[in-house]
Scaffold this active site. Structure first.
Site, PDB file in Angstrom:
ATOM      1  N   TYR A   1       8.763  -5.075   6.529  1.00  0.00           N
ATOM      2  CA  TYR A   1       8.517  -5.462   5.132  1.00  0.00           C
ATOM      3  C   TYR A   1       9.260  -4.571   4.140  1.00  0.00           C
ATOM      4  O   TYR A   1       9.011  -4.620   2.953  1.00  0.00           O
ATOM      5  CB  TYR A   1       7.012  -5.431   4.841  1.00  0.00           C
ATOM      6  CG  TYR A   1       6.251  -6.477   5.612  1.00  0.00           C
ATOM      7  CD1 TYR A   1       6.289  -7.820   5.227  1.00  0.00           C
ATOM      8  CD2 TYR A   1       5.529  -6.130   6.734  1.00  0.00           C
ATOM      9  CE1 TYR A   1       5.612  -8.771   5.941  1.00  0.00           C
ATOM     10  CE2 TYR A   1       4.836  -7.090   7.461  1.00  0.00           C
ATOM     11  CZ  TYR A   1       4.889  -8.410   7.060  1.00  0.00           C
ATOM     12  OH  TYR A   1       4.215  -9.358   7.780  1.00  0.00           O
ATOM     13  N   ASP A  60      -0.513  -1.479  15.222  1.00  0.00           N
ATOM     14  CA  ASP A  60       0.184  -1.586  16.499  1.00  0.00           C
ATOM     15  C   ASP A  60       1.115  -0.415  16.787  1.00  0.00           C
ATOM     16  O   ASP A  60       1.395  -0.131  17.945  1.00  0.00           O
ATOM     17  CB  ASP A  60       1.009  -2.877  16.537  1.00  0.00           C
ATOM     18  CG  ASP A  60       0.141  -4.098  16.777  1.00  0.00           C
ATOM     19  OD1 ASP A  60      -0.627  -4.082  17.746  1.00  0.00           O
ATOM     20  OD2 ASP A  60       0.227  -5.063  16.000  1.00  0.00           O
ATOM     21  N   HIS A 300      14.174  -6.663  12.088  1.00  0.00           N
ATOM     22  CA  HIS A 300      13.556  -7.958  11.814  1.00  0.00           C
ATOM     23  C   HIS A 300      12.994  -7.963  10.399  1.00  0.00           C
ATOM     24  O   HIS A 300      12.664  -6.919   9.835  1.00  0.00           O
ATOM     25  CB  HIS A 300      12.454  -8.285  12.836  1.00  0.00           C
ATOM     26  CG  HIS A 300      11.263  -7.363  12.794  1.00  0.00           C
ATOM     27  ND1 HIS A 300      10.132  -7.636  12.062  1.00  0.00           N
ATOM     28  CD2 HIS A 300      11.029  -6.190  13.420  1.00  0.00           C
ATOM     29  CE1 HIS A 300       9.255  -6.660  12.236  1.00  0.00           C
ATOM     30  NE2 HIS A 300       9.770  -5.768  13.057  1.00  0.00           N
ATOM     31  N   TYR A 382       1.165 -12.679   2.167  1.00  0.00           N
ATOM     32  CA  TYR A 382       0.168 -11.616   2.076  1.00  0.00           C
ATOM     33  C   TYR A 382       0.829 -10.259   1.863  1.00  0.00           C
ATOM     34  O   TYR A 382       0.207  -9.319   1.390  1.00  0.00           O
ATOM     35  CB  TYR A 382      -0.751 -11.626   3.301  1.00  0.00           C
ATOM     36  CG  TYR A 382      -0.454 -10.636   4.397  1.00  0.00           C
ATOM     37  CD1 TYR A 382      -1.209  -9.469   4.529  1.00  0.00           C
ATOM     38  CD2 TYR A 382       0.548 -10.863   5.326  1.00  0.00           C
ATOM     39  CE1 TYR A 382      -0.965  -8.565   5.551  1.00  0.00           C
ATOM     40  CE2 TYR A 382       0.799  -9.969   6.354  1.00  0.00           C
ATOM     41  CZ  TYR A 382       0.052  -8.817   6.463  1.00  0.00           C
ATOM     42  OH  TYR A 382       0.296  -7.927   7.471  1.00  0.00           O
ATOM     43  N   ARG A 383       2.082 -10.115   2.218  1.00  0.00           N
ATOM     44  CA  ARG A 383       2.906  -8.968   1.844  1.00  0.00           C
ATOM     45  C   ARG A 383       4.351  -9.415   1.968  1.00  0.00           C
ATOM     46  O   ARG A 383       4.661 -10.310   2.748  1.00  0.00           O
ATOM     47  CB  ARG A 383       2.588  -7.737   2.706  1.00  0.00           C
ATOM     48  CG  ARG A 383       2.826  -7.899   4.164  1.00  0.00           C
ATOM     49  CD  ARG A 383       2.002  -6.943   5.021  1.00  0.00           C
ATOM     50  NE  ARG A 383       2.433  -5.558   4.963  1.00  0.00           N
ATOM     51  CZ  ARG A 383       2.087  -4.647   5.882  1.00  0.00           C
ATOM     52  NH1 ARG A 383       1.319  -4.983   6.900  1.00  0.00           N
ATOM     53  NH2 ARG A 383       2.497  -3.411   5.793  1.00  0.00           N
TER      54      ARG A 383
END
Length: 436
Positions: A1, A60, A300, A382-383
């Site tokens: 992000y 994670d 990614h 959501y973000r």
């Protein structure tokens, strides 16, 4: 992000690397007080060193930050994580240098600051999440008593078309409290990205063909979707809930479920990193997914709208992602992380080789198209990555963008010079807005 990267070139970066103290762990009331440089490893180690009968809900990848993840607001997996409910009480430095404590911390020496999320009057804590209104320097974080039994579970689905049925069953079981944590659903390629690399399976142009995905599903024993989830508590209760959820999920053709119970003396040495994460033991093993394309130089970008936790919306969101990935010639790495029993993020992980400018551009362009198309369907992020934060914020357009105007009014009041994180979550101060 996007990590800590700023929206505006030339910004001064503030590092919290040395503000890394776990200030308090209270076993009686089950909370920690942490500084913003505390990682999940730091918190876990402090709990362990103190011999506390507690566990923390974690992410994670263990090198992440407890405060920074909370502020985004990122997802963790244990029961206290539902609806991002683990945090309680912020200390915040405002743009003018004033020091604020939210909730009950607004009262001197109030012992409920890390215990009660509110105080008197409006509660300001949430204003400092995904915003640029201040800098959080302390945070309370709730910890869970160690359960008698921990039972990590795996549901495997061999027919992707049956995913909506799994979603309906999951919602029913979460609403009933049978599943009281945050499951993680991942399609074949997301699971494979944590175990292998793309080049091991396919090196041709365009997205990986369905036949190859079927081969991956069989050879890695993944199915077409997998759900990791868990039960916690007294053994009799865990056994009862396992029987209940198994009976419900096994009504769906092509589903199988497995799991094993563990006591606290076994958690630290569980061989599966997923199963460590769901009981608060941090590791970095799952970071391998970033190397799916490009190996050590892989990257990614994620597209992650929130949708209702129903079969209908899950099917619509999955169709959107499958079609848009195919149009862009990208692999479809899809996952779902329910925020609570009623809504879920539906995440599309878009991998690329950072050495290949064409791949990078294709990934970001596809993500932006997805944000806009999902917005027209009523699904908001959501973000969001900073390269499309403004676009993601623009989708929240009710009443001529009343929310954005409200955020800008607060920004201009607290930070008239717009010095803190300009553009974060699409919130710009007056000076930057006037500059366009």
């Amino acid at each position: 992000y996007g990590g800590a990267a700023p929206q505006v070139r030339g910004s001064v970066m503030v590092s919290f690397k040395n503000m890394n103290k776990v200030l308090e762990i209270n076993e009686e009331l089950g909370y920690a007080m942490v500084e913003p440089g505390v990682s999940w490893y730091d918190l876990h180690d402090a709990i362990k060193a103190g011999g506390h009968d507690l566990v923390a809900s974690i992410v994670d990848v263990g090198w992440g930050g407890v405060v920074s993840n909370t502020l985004e607001p990122g997802l963790t997996y244990m029961p206290y994580s539902i609806d991002q409910a683990s945090h309680c009480g912020f200390e915040v430095v405002l743009p003018d240098g004033d020091l604020l404590r939210t909730g009950s911390g607004a009262m001197d020496n109030n012992p409920t600051w890390p215990l009660y999320k509110r105080g008197l009057g409006p509660t300001s804590t949430e204003m400092f999440m995904q915003s640029n209104f201040g800098i959080v320097t302390k945070m309370g974080y709730w910890l869970m008593p160690k359960p008698e039994v921990y039972m990590p579970l795996w549901l495997r689905l061999w027919d992707a078309a049956k995913l909506p049925q799994v979603i309906d069953a999951l919602r029913e079981l979460m609403l009933a409290g049978t599943i009281d944590m945050r499951p993680q659903l991942s399609n074949t390629l997301i699971m494979a990205s944590m175990l292998s690399s793309r080049a091991q399976w396919y090196d041709g142009p365009g997205p990986i063909p369905e036949g190859v995905i079927d081969k991956i599903a069989r050879e890695l024993d993944l199915g077409r979707w997998m759900m990791r989830f868990a039960l916690y508590g007294d053994e009799a209760v865990v056994d009862h809930n396992f029987a209940k959820l198994k009976a419900r999920f096994m009504q769906i053709p092509g589903v199988d479920i497995k799991g094993e119970k563990y006591g606290a003396d076994q958690w630290e040495t569980l061989p599966n990193p997923h199963e460590q994460v769901m009981i608060g033991v941090p590791n970095n093993d799952l970071y391998k997914m970033a190397s799916w394309s490009g190996g050590e130089e892989g990257g990614h970008v994620d597209f992650s709208p929130v949708v209702p936790l129903t079969a209908k919306h899950a099917a619509e969101a999955q169709q959107l992602m499958v079609e848009m990935c195919a149009e862009a010639g990208l692999d479809y790495l899809g996952g779902m992380l329910p925020i609570n029993a009623r809504a879920t993020t539906f995440i599309n992980v878009i991998p690329f080789d950072t050495k290949d400018p064409e791949q990078v551009d294709k990934a970001y362009s596809a993500a932006k198209r997805m944000v806009a198309k999902a917005g027209k369907m009523g699904y908001g992020e959501y973000r969001a990555h900073l390269s499309f934060m403004d676009l993601a914020a623009h989708q929240f357009g009710f009443n001529d963008h009343a929310q954005r105007r409200f955020n800008e009014a607060i920004k201009d009041t607290l930070d008239p010079n717009g010095i803190i994180a300009p553009g974060k979550s699409g919130i710009w101060g007056t000076r930057m807005r006037q500059q366009g």
